[in-house]
Design a protein around this motif. Structure first.
Motif, PDB file in Angstrom:
ATOM      1  N   ASP A  48       0.806  -1.212   0.000  1.00 36.99           N
ATOM      2  CA  ASP A  48       0.000   0.000   0.000  1.00 36.99           C
ATOM      3  C   ASP A  48       0.845   1.269   0.000  1.00 36.99           C
ATOM      4  N   LYS A  99       2.791   8.990  12.724  1.00 33.79           N
ATOM      5  CA  LYS A  99       1.574   8.472  12.099  1.00 33.79           C
ATOM      6  C   LYS A  99       1.233   9.228  10.818  1.00 33.79           C
ATOM      7  N   SER A 100       1.516  10.538  10.781  1.00 38.59           N
ATOM      8  CA  SER A 100       1.219  11.317   9.580  1.00 38.59           C
ATOM      9  C   SER A 100       2.099  10.887   8.411  1.00 38.59           C
ATOM     10  N   LYS A 119       4.011   7.698   8.317  1.00 40.37           N
ATOM     11  CA  LYS A 119       3.987   6.248   8.101  1.00 40.37           C
ATOM     12  C   LYS A 119       2.577   5.645   8.079  1.00 40.37           C
ATOM     13  N   LYS A 120       1.574   6.468   8.384  1.00 39.17           N
ATOM     14  CA  LYS A 120       0.174   6.022   8.373  1.00 39.17           C
ATOM     15  C   LYS A 120      -0.101   4.897   9.372  1.00 39.17           C
ATOM     16  N   THR A 121       0.696   4.849  10.404  1.00 37.34           N
ATOM     17  CA  THR A 121       0.516   3.873  11.475  1.00 37.34           C
ATOM     18  C   THR A 121       1.231   4.394  12.706  1.00 37.34           C
ATOM     19  N   THR A 122       0.918   3.880  13.873  1.00 39.45           N
ATOM     20  CA  THR A 122       1.604   4.331  15.082  1.00 39.45           C
ATOM     21  C   THR A 122       2.973   3.658  15.178  1.00 39.45           C
TER      22      THR A 122
END
Length: 292
Positions: free
Chosen positions: A31, A271-272, A274-277
């Motif tokens: 993705d 998160k902004s 890598k789109k994950t914590t």
């Protein structure tokens, strides 16, 4: 660089002092968006039938096994498309453009690899036979120590250089204008990589290249498509992501090592980008191997 203005420029975890990075991971999906980076990349994908390959202006559906060499600054990605397997094995090798000194590459023994690197600017797809032949070499890389991995990668490059049935993928290549090709950008790039864990201000960096803050802001935006703050944060997060995979440290410890003095801000920026914590990232991405 106008061709790249609307494409994501990835800040990879590979630092100027590294030789290679090897990522070995099982993925449920691909993705990551269409992107580019100045580093050269070898992508080996096993059990990924149905994924879509996009390299430059080329697109194609991949089979059960895939082996592609992507040159510097060439936009690329793999997309889910029709793949139903949720345990695809992906192994990626990244190395800097300047890893091979030009004087070394001109030696007869390395001329085939030199030619391979030149062709990589359009992306190279290798045959299924070549991918199958090298499968065990890729699968064993993360089990080796640093020097053994280095030798194995050199063997892989030699096999790729002399392989039959190579296909150039993109009808165009990107001019090799990159961070390293611009003296002022190289100064900024090297300074940030060496000092990212410390406080860095716009004044600090602008003065390094003898620019006013306003001029430097325009310069960095043109060269990277980002504000300086975003550029600095991406580098810090790239190191943090790498350490989450490599080091046995807490998220709190890594945040401060990466130059963030506020854990909430670190989590938000991570998160902004890598789109994950950070915690989820640590669980999802295992098997990275750094080769000194």
């Amino acid at each position: 660089m106008s061709e790249l203005e609307n494409i994501l420029r990835e800040i990879t975890p590979l630092s100027p002092e590294d030789s290679f990075l090897v990522f070995d991971r099982i993925k449920a999906s691909f993705d990551f968006p269409y992107h580019y980076h100045p580093e050269i990349e070898i992508n080996f994908i096993y059990k990924g039938k149905g994924y879509k390959r996009m390299v430059g202006d080329h697109t194609g559906e991949i089979g059960n096994i895939e082996l592609v060499l992507v040159g510097p600054n060439l936009p690329h990605c793999w997309a889910n498309y029709r793949c139903k397997n949720r345990k695809t094995h992906e192994i990626t090798i990244q190395f800097n453009q300047d890893f091979f000194q030009q004087s070394l590459m001109e030696k007869n023994i390395l001329k085939p690899i030199n030619n391979l690197m030149k062709d990589s600017i359009r992306g190279i797809l290798f045959s299924t036979e070549t991918a199958e032949k090298l499968k065990d070499s890729f699968l064993n890389l993360s089990k080796m120590n640093s020097f053994e991995s280095f030798i194995e990668i050199m063997k892989i490059l030699n096999e790729l250089a002399v392989a039959d049935n190579k296909t150039l993928l993109s009808s165009y290549s990107i001019e090799l204008e990159s961070f390293a090709d611009n003296d002022k950008m190289k100064i900024v790039h090297d300074f940030v990589h060496k000092n990212f864990e410390n406080k860095i201000t716009l004044d600090n960096v602008a003065s390094l290249v003898n620019m006013s803050n306003v001029t430097f802001n325009r310069f960095i935006k043109k060269r990277t498509g980002k504000t300086f703050v975003n550029y600095l944060n991406e580098i810090r997060i790239s190191y943090a992501a790498r350490w989450l995979m490599e080091k046995n440290l807490t998220v709190f410890e890594i945040a401060f090592e990466a130059g963030f003095n506020n854990i909430a801000n670190f989590n938000k920026v991570f998160k902004s980008i890598k789109k994950t914590t950070p915690t989820e990232f640590k669980e999802q991405f295992k098997g990275v191997k750094k080769i000194e």
